[in-house]
Design an enzyme around this catalytic site. Structure first.
Site, short mmCIF file in Angstrom:
data_model
loop_
_atom_site.label_atom_id
_atom_site.label_comp_id
_atom_site.label_asym_id
_atom_site.label_seq_id
_atom_site.Cartn_x
_atom_site.Cartn_y
_atom_site.Cartn_z
N ALA A 1 4.18 -0.95 0.34
CA ALA A 1 4.65 0.44 0.33
C ALA A 1 4.02 1.30 -0.75
O ALA A 1 4.09 2.52 -0.70
CB ALA A 1 6.17 0.47 0.18
N GLY A 2 3.41 0.64 -1.72
CA GLY A 2 2.89 1.41 -2.86
C GLY A 2 1.67 2.25 -2.48
O GLY A 2 0.94 1.92 -1.55
N ARG B 1 -3.67 3.49 -8.91
CA ARG B 1 -4.88 3.19 -9.68
C ARG B 1 -6.15 3.16 -8.83
O ARG B 1 -7.25 3.05 -9.33
CB ARG B 1 -4.68 1.84 -10.41
CG ARG B 1 -3.64 1.91 -11.51
CD ARG B 1 -3.15 0.54 -11.93
NE ARG B 1 -2.12 0.01 -11.02
CZ ARG B 1 -1.48 -1.15 -11.19
NH1 ARG B 1 -1.77 -1.91 -12.22
NH2 ARG B 1 -0.57 -1.54 -10.32
N GLN C 1 10.37 1.85 3.01
CA GLN C 1 10.85 2.08 1.66
C GLN C 1 10.48 3.52 1.32
O GLN C 1 9.33 3.80 1.02
CB GLN C 1 10.19 1.11 0.67
CG GLN C 1 10.73 1.23 -0.74
CD GLN C 1 9.88 0.50 -1.78
OE1 GLN C 1 8.69 0.27 -1.56
NE2 GLN C 1 10.49 0.15 -2.90
N ASP D 1 -1.70 -6.61 -1.13
CA ASP D 1 -2.94 -6.31 -1.87
C ASP D 1 -3.59 -7.58 -2.41
O ASP D 1 -4.35 -7.53 -3.36
CB ASP D 1 -2.68 -5.29 -2.99
CG ASP D 1 -1.73 -5.81 -4.06
OD1 ASP D 1 -1.17 -6.91 -3.89
OD2 ASP D 1 -1.55 -5.11 -5.08
C1 UD1 Z 1 2.94 -7.32 -9.47
C2 UD1 Z 1 3.95 -8.16 -10.28
C3 UD1 Z 1 3.22 -8.88 -11.39
C4 UD1 Z 1 2.11 -9.72 -10.82
C5 UD1 Z 1 1.15 -8.86 -9.97
C6 UD1 Z 1 0.14 -9.73 -9.28
C7 UD1 Z 1 6.12 -6.99 -10.18
C8 UD1 Z 1 7.06 -6.12 -10.91
N1 UD1 Z 1 4.97 -7.30 -10.81
O1 UD1 Z 1 2.47 -6.32 -10.38
O2 UD1 Z 1 4.11 -9.71 -12.12
O3 UD1 Z 1 1.38 -10.36 -11.85
O4 UD1 Z 1 1.90 -8.15 -8.98
O5 UD1 Z 1 -0.75 -8.97 -8.54
O6 UD1 Z 1 6.42 -7.40 -9.08
N2 UD1 Z 1 5.14 -2.29 -3.74
C9 UD1 Z 1 6.06 -1.80 -2.83
N3 UD1 Z 1 7.05 -0.98 -3.27
C10 UD1 Z 1 7.19 -0.64 -4.56
C11 UD1 Z 1 6.24 -1.15 -5.49
C12 UD1 Z 1 5.23 -1.98 -5.06
O7 UD1 Z 1 5.99 -2.11 -1.64
O8 UD1 Z 1 8.13 0.11 -4.87
C13 UD1 Z 1 4.06 -3.17 -3.26
C14 UD1 Z 1 2.68 -2.60 -3.47
O9 UD1 Z 1 2.27 -1.86 -2.34
C15 UD1 Z 1 1.83 -3.86 -3.66
C16 UD1 Z 1 2.82 -4.86 -4.23
O10 UD1 Z 1 4.11 -4.37 -3.99
O11 UD1 Z 1 1.34 -4.34 -2.42
C17 UD1 Z 1 2.63 -5.07 -5.71
O12 UD1 Z 1 2.76 -3.84 -6.38
P1 UD1 Z 1 1.85 -3.45 -7.59
O13 UD1 Z 1 2.23 -2.12 -8.07
O14 UD1 Z 1 0.42 -3.68 -7.27
O15 UD1 Z 1 2.35 -4.53 -8.65
P2 UD1 Z 1 1.55 -5.06 -9.90
O16 UD1 Z 1 1.63 -4.06 -10.97
O17 UD1 Z 1 0.24 -5.54 -9.49
CA CA Z 2 -0.95 -5.55 -7.57
#
Ligand code: UD1
Ligand code: CA
Length: 450
Positions: free
Chosen positions: A10-11, A15, A75, A105
């Site tokens: 959903a993100g 970056r 979401q 991702d």
């Molecule tokens: C996340 C982990 C981190 C891990 C890393 C590995 C958390 C808090 N952190 O961090 O511990 O080392 O992945 O790559 O989980 N997403 C949603 N909804 C949201 C936020 C994110 O669907 O509200 C999805 C994003 O689209 C993405 C995934 O979750 O596919 C991870 O989100 P991202 O922001 O990339 O997390 P990281 O900061 O990489």
């Molecule tokens: Ca990530």
């Protein structure tokens, strides 16, 4: 036992600095989320649930359009990875005993690895099992904190880690297996972070405080854990995925002179003893036979190539090429180009929506569009089919064994008979009967001139 899976997608991927949702950025020619779906779909009893948010329509369309059997949960606001999981609760509650969670991702994470995670979870008897890597990873990973007995006690996000925690070299991959009932019950215990986000990673601490042991699958290959946050990561993933695919082809009997500059998309097939030269991209559903030499500097898109064919420094899209054909350097085959066995197409040729019959020779600087060319025709240097009259495209037909002189303009619609010949520089505006010679501007039959 029923196992479900949730894919976080959903993100926005802030970056990436992109208009396109992060999970749709391509890795070796296809959206990165496709790999993530493929890695889980064989392990679960229900269609994977994809959490969509930013650019949700585009993500839905991409997956459905490619025929993936998935469910979607929206979401609306991206309030963190734990909040994202809660969006799947109504779809999955009471539907599954375990929930496998991965991020869209992470295209390099493989099905075998997730299978091991599921197995370890089942053996552990715990409420959640996670994955980690030790060693070099890009920035942005959470750290795995362990207690004095070596058990995992928490995951700390990089942004809030203390200097000591930052020095930890074990990182959270972000692939987990949960007991479903425990997951739904405990998601609501997660408190928002300083950034007002709900972190899924907080569940480790919650489980440990409840007295559960959280087992960790440590991945032997850190490359598998590559999560794409920036375009620097995207390039690293592209490189790693390319090498993974290329290795499979090399082990199957295809020679790649420079795997680092060879791109072979997953839908491509290549026959034994074919050699691929540097800077070559084989895309879409391209099929290449045995004993071919393809490249260097060649791109083939949805193109079929027979056996023992040579294509160098050229581009082909939606074309069909037979056996023992030689093409290039510097040719362009466009949609609907069909080159039968034994065709020779030398430098600077373009063929579109045309069939060149067996053994046609087209050596230099020619354009053949909307044409049917019989077998053994010789197309002289600089021959052009003038197929477009400003309104519509017109057909050119050339009978077998015809000889088209250099620099002939074939003003379509026009038919050149079998064994007919055109003189150099002719502009052919009328049909030419079989066995006849025409020349001049406009071209006339040679006998009339006598
Ligand atoms: C996340 C982990 C981190 C891990 C890393 C590995 C958390 C808090 N952190 O961090 O511990 O080392 O992945 O790559 O989980 N997403 C949603 N909804 C949201 C936020 C994110 O669907 O509200 C999805 C994003 O689209 C993405 C995934 O979750 O596919 C991870 O989100 P991202 O922001 O990339 O997390 P990281 O900061 O990489
Ligand atoms: Ca990530």
């Amino acid at each position: 036992m029923k196992i479900a899976s949730i894919l976080l997608a959903a993100g926005q991927g802030t970056r990436m600095h992109s208009k396109i949702p992060k999970v749709l950025h391509p890795v070796v020619g296809r959206p990165m989320i496709f790999y993530a779906v493929e890695a889980v779909q064989g392990l679960v009893n229900l269609p994977p649930v994809v959490i969509v948010g930013y650019g949700s329509d585009a993500v839905r369309q991409a997956l459905s359009g490619a025929g993936f059997e998935v469910q979607f949960a929206l979401q609306e606001q991206q309030l963190g990875t734990a909040h994202a999981i809660s969006c799947a609760q109504s779809l999955l509650e009471k539907q599954a005993d375990q929930v496998l969670v991965t991020c869209a991702d992470m295209p390099l994470l493989q099905e075998e690895t997730l299978q091991r995670l599921v197995t370890l979870h089942a053996q552990s008897g715990g409420v959640m099992t996670m994955t980690s890597v030790i060693g070099e990873v890009p920035r942005g990973f959470g750290r795995v904190v362990r207690n004095e007995h070596g058990g995992a006690s928490a995951i700390v996000e990089e942004a809030v880690a203390t200097p000591e925690q930052l020095a930890i070299r074990e990182y959270n991959v972000s692939a987990y297996c949960f007991e479903a009932a425990w997951l739904w019950e405990n998601l609501k215990r997660i408190k928002p972070s300083a950034k007002k986000e709900y972190y899924l990673t907080d569940l480790v601490e919650i489980a440990v405080k409840q007295g559960y042991k959280v087992e960790t699958l440590v991945l032997p290959d850190p490359a598998e854990a590559l999560g794409i946050n920036t375009r620097v990561d995207l390039a690293a993933a592209e490189h790693a995925m390319r090498l993974r695919i290329n290795q499979r082809w090399m082990l199957a009997g295809v020679t790649l002179l420079d795997p680092a500059t060879t791109t072979i998309e997953v839908g491509v097939t290549i026959g034994q003893d074919t050699t691929i030269y540097p800077n070559t991209a084989l895309r879409g559903s391209t099929v290449i036979g045995e004993d071919c030499h393809i490249g260097p500097d060649t791109t083939l898109m949805d193109t079929e190539v027979g056996d023992a064919t040579l294509i160098q420094n050229s581009v082909a899209e939606y074309a069909r090429v037979g056996n023992y054909v030689s093409i290039g350097p510097f040719c362009h085959l466009r949609k609907g180009a069909v080159l039968m066995d034994g065709v020779h197409m030398g430098n600077f040729g373009e063929v579109k929506a045309s069939t060149l019959g067996e053994n046609v020779k087209m050596g230099h600087f020619s354009y053949i569009g909307d044409a049917k060319v019989g077998s053994n025709v010789n197309i002289g240097a600089g021959t052009i089919t003038c197929n477009f009259d400003g309104e519509k495209k017109n057909l050119t037909e050339i009978g077998e064994n015809a000889f088209i002189g250099s620099d002939t303009m074939l003003v379509a619609p026009v038919k050149i008979g079998k064994n007919a010949r055109t003189g150099a520089g002719s502009v052919v505006t009328h049909d030419v009967p079989d066995n006849e010679l025409v020349y001049g501007v406009p071209a006339r039959e040679a006998k009339e001139k006598k």
